[in-house]
Design an enzyme around this catalytic site. Structure first.
Site, PDB file in Angstrom:
ATOM      1  N   ARG A   1      20.225  31.755  18.619  1.00 29.92           N
ATOM      2  CA  ARG A   1      20.795  33.022  18.522  1.00 29.92           C
ATOM      3  C   ARG A   1      20.656  33.618  17.165  1.00 29.92           C
ATOM      4  O   ARG A   1      20.406  34.923  16.954  1.00 29.92           O
ATOM      5  CB  ARG A   1      22.173  33.183  19.060  1.00 29.92           C
ATOM      6  CG  ARG A   1      21.954  32.845  20.468  1.00 29.92           C
ATOM      7  CD  ARG A   1      23.413  33.114  21.041  1.00 29.92           C
ATOM      8  NE  ARG A   1      23.517  32.848  22.601  1.00 29.92           N
ATOM      9  CZ  ARG A   1      23.340  33.951  23.717  1.00 29.92           C
ATOM     10  NH1 ARG A   1      22.943  34.981  22.978  1.00 29.92           N
ATOM     11  NH2 ARG A   1      23.315  33.700  24.847  1.00 29.92           N
TER      12      ARG A   1
ATOM     13  N   GLU B   1      22.990  25.738  24.075  1.00 31.81           N
ATOM     14  CA  GLU B   1      23.490  26.253  25.343  1.00 31.81           C
ATOM     15  C   GLU B   1      23.012  25.353  26.674  1.00 31.81           C
ATOM     16  O   GLU B   1      21.744  25.308  26.558  1.00 31.81           O
ATOM     17  CB  GLU B   1      23.191  27.617  25.343  1.00 31.81           C
ATOM     18  CG  GLU B   1      24.076  28.521  24.333  1.00 31.81           C
ATOM     19  CD  GLU B   1      23.858  30.108  24.289  1.00 31.81           C
ATOM     20  OE1 GLU B   1      23.586  30.500  25.325  1.00 31.81           O
ATOM     21  OE2 GLU B   1      23.694  30.618  23.198  1.00 31.81           O
TER      22      GLU B   1
ATOM     23  N   GLU C   1      18.478  37.962  29.288  1.00 34.32           N
ATOM     24  CA  GLU C   1      19.406  38.289  28.095  1.00 34.32           C
ATOM     25  C   GLU C   1      18.398  38.081  26.598  1.00 34.32           C
ATOM     26  O   GLU C   1      18.764  38.795  25.650  1.00 34.32           O
ATOM     27  CB  GLU C   1      20.215  37.284  28.106  1.00 34.32           C
ATOM     28  CG  GLU C   1      21.495  37.490  27.146  1.00 34.32           C
ATOM     29  CD  GLU C   1      22.528  36.457  26.763  1.00 34.32           C
ATOM     30  OE1 GLU C   1      23.594  36.790  26.034  1.00 34.32           O
ATOM     31  OE2 GLU C   1      22.315  35.418  27.097  1.00 34.32           O
TER      32      GLU C   1
ATOM     33  N   ASP D   1      14.990  47.555  27.256  1.00 29.49           N
ATOM     34  CA  ASP D   1      15.515  48.924  26.583  1.00 29.49           C
ATOM     35  C   ASP D   1      14.655  49.304  25.434  1.00 29.49           C
ATOM     36  O   ASP D   1      15.082  48.828  24.445  1.00 29.49           O
ATOM     37  CB  ASP D   1      16.926  48.627  26.565  1.00 29.49           C
ATOM     38  CG  ASP D   1      17.638  50.098  26.291  1.00 29.49           C
ATOM     39  OD1 ASP D   1      17.097  50.932  26.457  1.00 29.49           O
ATOM     40  OD2 ASP D   1      18.743  50.040  25.500  1.00 29.49           O
TER      41      ASP D   1
ATOM     42  N   HIS E   1      26.860  35.389  36.831  1.00 25.68           N
ATOM     43  CA  HIS E   1      25.711  34.586  36.551  1.00 25.68           C
ATOM     44  C   HIS E   1      24.606  35.297  36.760  1.00 25.68           C
ATOM     45  O   HIS E   1      23.801  35.618  37.930  1.00 25.68           O
ATOM     46  CB  HIS E   1      25.876  33.586  37.699  1.00 25.68           C
ATOM     47  CG  HIS E   1      26.890  32.488  37.906  1.00 25.68           C
ATOM     48  ND1 HIS E   1      27.227  31.534  36.905  1.00 25.68           N
ATOM     49  CD2 HIS E   1      28.051  32.826  38.611  1.00 25.68           C
ATOM     50  CE1 HIS E   1      28.289  30.906  37.190  1.00 25.68           C
ATOM     51  NE2 HIS E   1      28.996  31.786  38.254  1.00 25.68           N
TER      52      HIS E   1
ATOM     53  N   CYS F   1      21.531  34.962  36.046  1.00 22.02           N
ATOM     54  CA  CYS F   1      20.253  34.172  36.553  1.00 22.02           C
ATOM     55  C   CYS F   1      20.126  34.935  38.022  1.00 22.02           C
ATOM     56  O   CYS F   1      19.095  35.172  38.516  1.00 22.02           O
ATOM     57  CB  CYS F   1      20.244  33.097  36.600  1.00 22.02           C
ATOM     58  SG  CYS F   1      20.669  32.021  34.989  1.00 22.02           S
TER      59      CYS F   1
END
Length: 758
Positions: free
Chosen positions: A416, A446, A457, A514, A724, A726
């Site tokens: 990250r 993670e 994400e 975006d 969630h 996903c």
């Protein structure tokens, strides 16, 4: 001369006239071959009698006095007299006597009413035959609606039809009245069996082309009962036209009213739907394919005309029903295989009818259908890449070299805190073929298994960092809140290349991202040059100044605007002069070259000043997403493919929601949830969408393609809802009050970021 003529005929440059009272034939005009029969070889400006003896140019007269002239004929530079015996019962032809079979009788209200009355009160079949002859005569129709304003019909040429379509519409409106129903049926029969089948592929003259405009105005063509009888046969007749007459019709379609053009487009769009639904039951397979293809090809012809004429917007050709009537995925695969000349097996029910590939006519497919095509192509490319990897793995196992086996996925391991550098490093390890594989992302440390949500994400966070102003990659236009490539930045070109790849991967993996780019970017990707309108979207203030320059009506442009073909730019406190064209600083902008100045300015902003940055971006994008499928999209559609759209329909989202556990649509907690959600302002609703799905925009297929799942949990009320991403799944405790639910949901939405499993 005072004598009455009963016959007249013309050659190339000469004329004969017959006077029945005296039996004399007169001739005038060119006499280069003795074709006048006057015994002289000089041209005659006035009529001279033809001599009774054998004359040059082809005249042969029987010597016996018992023969009389029956008919006069001219051809080229020759003349002929046909004689009959005096005892013959057949009288000489007399053009003064009306002959329905040989006359041009204009079709007007009086004529229609006369025919209507004859059909009502006459049982003579010859009356009906005379009416049919005239209704099926292209000459009668072509001569009936001449444009009398300013004698326009005399100017008929390949660009001017010389016809008054309003008069055509009035006649057809009259025919459509109940009192004329019998006559209308006769007209339809005449069109079906005589007029349309006899339309030639090469009409004799440009005036004979008017019939195609006239027939298109007939309301009977709009009736689905006449699609097979009239409308599609007319399309076939149009498509049969040779190149030159076909171009004439295209020219005329360019200048007709937009309403006329729109009616034609809508009519043939309805026929496409008709052919996909009821048409198969009315036609044998071979005719079905011919009729269907003719309909599509005529729409294609109209679409090409519209590109020049701009009668309607491009989306007016879309047929939304196709997505529900046709399996676009299967249609695309068949089209793809047909192009590759590979036959695809079909089920018995499908093989009853020949295949018509709608993907070959992309202008009728809306953005959703094209997206399905692109995603099908992506899946095909992915399968080919995965299959290649699997075959390679089998080979490696057989040769005992399993360490060289390839992964069937494009897997990115990233941290990250080092998202950009890690992504750049990971992507450089993969070939172009690997980029076609399904993407899976693993965040270091993670546990979340990527079923789609982690990838969503990843795109969101990566692009957020890449767009950070600290890197100076993009110029932010405050007027529009949009971004464009910066001509001065602090990063290497491979960062722009990365953004291009990321946008391509987003499309390939059906993820919306975006990106605040203007439509001009997507135009450039599709090889469409940005215009002043695009600059108005990006920088409204600058564009307004350019528009004022173009609109200025005074003759003192140079003195008023004080411009030359160069602009100044600030670069870290230093003012730089950028010439728009070579030597531009010495060339003033005046009334004659101001359009060239605006074009050069736009070229500088959108292309010249950022050519390296855009080139790196586009090469990355096209590396993943290039190909002919991409060129089927309109710029606005490609934009929606990348960034999604904001056509929110929150009621549709509620309607499509699925419930699990104890929850149902009528459960008290679920009802409270929707009350709270609908009371949220738009920003908060978008934030919830981001929290639940990983993106605050919706896919190009619309809200109906976004299905959220709300599941009950045994957690106490002080716990927050859990998303969630996903699965677009919301775990929600059974909150008892509206205030508690609003508070907990707001907390969860505002604290969102991170993807560890709870």
């Amino acid at each position: 001369m005072g004598t009455e003529v009963s016959q007249i005929t013309c050659g190339r440059h000469h004329t004969l006239a017959f006077v029945p009272s005296s039996g004399i034939v007169y001739a005038f005009g060119c006499n280069s071959h003795g074709q006048l029969g006057t015994g002289l070889f000089g041209d005659a400006r006035s009529p001279f009698p033809v001599k009774n003896s054998f004359l040059a140019g082809g005249f042969h007269r029987p010597e016996s006095k018992q023969y009389t002239v029956n008919k006069i004929i001219c051809g080229g530079d020759h003349s002929f007299l046909l004689y009959s015996n005096e005892q013959s019962s057949a009288p000489p032809e007399d053009f003064r006597v009306f002959n329905v079979g040989k006359s041009l009788s204009p079709i007007n209200y009086e004529k229609l009413n006369s025919w209507r009355l004859k059909l009502m009160y006459s049982t003579d079949s010859s009356v009906t035959n005379d009416i049919i002859i005239q209704l099926s005569s292209t000459a009668c129709w072509n001569a009936s609606f001449l444009d009398q304003s300013d004698d326009t019909h005399f100017k008929t040429n390949p660009k001017i039809p010389g016809i008054d379509l309003n008069s055509v519409r009035l006649i057809f409106e009259t025919l459509s009245k109940p009192a004329f129903s019998e006559l209308l049926e006769q007209a339809i029969k005449s069109f079906e069996s005589l007029l349309i089948p006899q339309l030639p592929h090469s009409p004799p003259d440009v005036e004979a082309m008017r019939i195609y405009l006239i027939l298109s105005e007939c309301p009977a063509l709009q009736d689905s009962n006449n699609y097979i009888r009239l409308t599609i046969p007319l399309a076939m007749a149009i498509l049969r036209l040779d190149t030159n007459p076909s171009k004439v019709l295209d020219n005329w379609w360019c200048i007709v009213d937009s309403s006329v053009f729109t009616r034609m487009v809508d009519m043939y769009k309805r026929i496409v739907v008709f052919m996909l639904t009821g048409g198969k039951t009315l036609l044998v397979p071979v005719f079905y394919e011919n009729y269907f293809v003719a309909t599509l090809r005529l729409l294609e012809k109209l679409h090409k005309v519209n590109i020049k004429a701009h009668h309607v917007e491009y989306n007016c050709f879309y047929i939304p029903d196709i997505t529900s009537l046709v399996d676009i995925q299967e249609d695309y695969l068949k089209w793809f295989l047909n192009k590759a000349e590979i036959k695809m097996e079909s089920s018995p029910s499908q093989s009853d009818f020949p295949s018509v590939n709608l993907c070959a006519y992309p202008f009728i497919l809306n953005a959703q259908a094209k997206t399905t095509m692109l995603q099908t192509d992506a899946e095909l490319q992915m399968q080919m890449a995965v299959s290649g990897a699997n075959l390679h793995n089998v080979f490696m196992l057989l040769t005992l070299e399993p360490q060289l086996a390839r992964n069937p996925y494009l897997v990115l391991h990233v941290r990250r805190n080092y998202l950009v550098s890690d992504t750049l490093r990971e992507l450089t390890m993969y070939s172009d073929v690997d980029l076609k594989k399904p993407l899976k992302v693993i965040f270091d440390g993670e546990e979340a298994i990527d079923a789609g949500g982690v990838t969503k994400e990843f795109f969101l966070l990566l692009l957020k960092e890449l767009m950070d102003p600290v890197y100076g990659m993009f110029t932010h236009y405050k007027d529009s809140n949009l971004l464009w490539f910066s001509d001065k930045c602090f990063v290497e070109q491979n960062w722009f290349h990365l953004i291009g790849i990321i946008c391509g991967l987003a499309i390939y993996n059906s993820i919306v991202v975006d990106l605040h780019f203007p439509l001009a970017l997507y135009k450039k990707l599709l090889n469409v040059s940005p215009m002043l309108e695009d600059f108005k979207e990006l920088s409204p203030t600058e564009a307004r100044s350019l528009q004022q320059l173009l609109d200025y009506e005074g003759g003192d442009v140079e003195e008023t605007f004080l411009l030359n073909f160069a602009i100044t730019r600030e670069n870290y406190g230093v003012t730089e002069v950028k010439e728009l064209i070579p030597g531009g600083e010495c060339i003033s902008v005046d009334r004659n070259n101001r359009k060239e100045f605006v074009e050069a300015y736009l070229c500088y902003v959108f292309s010249d000043s950022v050519s390296e940055q855009y080139s790196a971006f586009s090469s990355g994008f096209l590396k993943v997403c290039g190909g002919e499928i991409l060129l089927l999209f309109q710029p606005s559609e490609l934009m929606a493919m990348v960034v999604g759209n904001t056509n929110y329909d929150w009621e549709e989202m509620e309607k499509n929601a699925v419930y699990k556990g104890e929850y149902t649509a009528t459960h008290p907690t679920v009802r409270l949830f929707w009350e709270v959600f609908h009371e949220f302002p738009l920003d908060k609703k978008k934030q919830f969408l981001l929290f639940l799905t990983g993106n605050d925009r919706i896919p190009i297929h619309g809200m109906e393609s976004l299905r959220i799942i709300i599941q009950s949990t045994t957690a106490e009320e002080h716990y927050l809802p859990v998303a969630h991403t996903c699965y677009n799944l919301l775990d929600m405790p059974r909150y008892q009050t509206k205030d508690t639910l609003r508070h907990r949901l707001t907390q969860a939405v505002e604290q969102y970021e991170g993807f560890s499993l709870v």
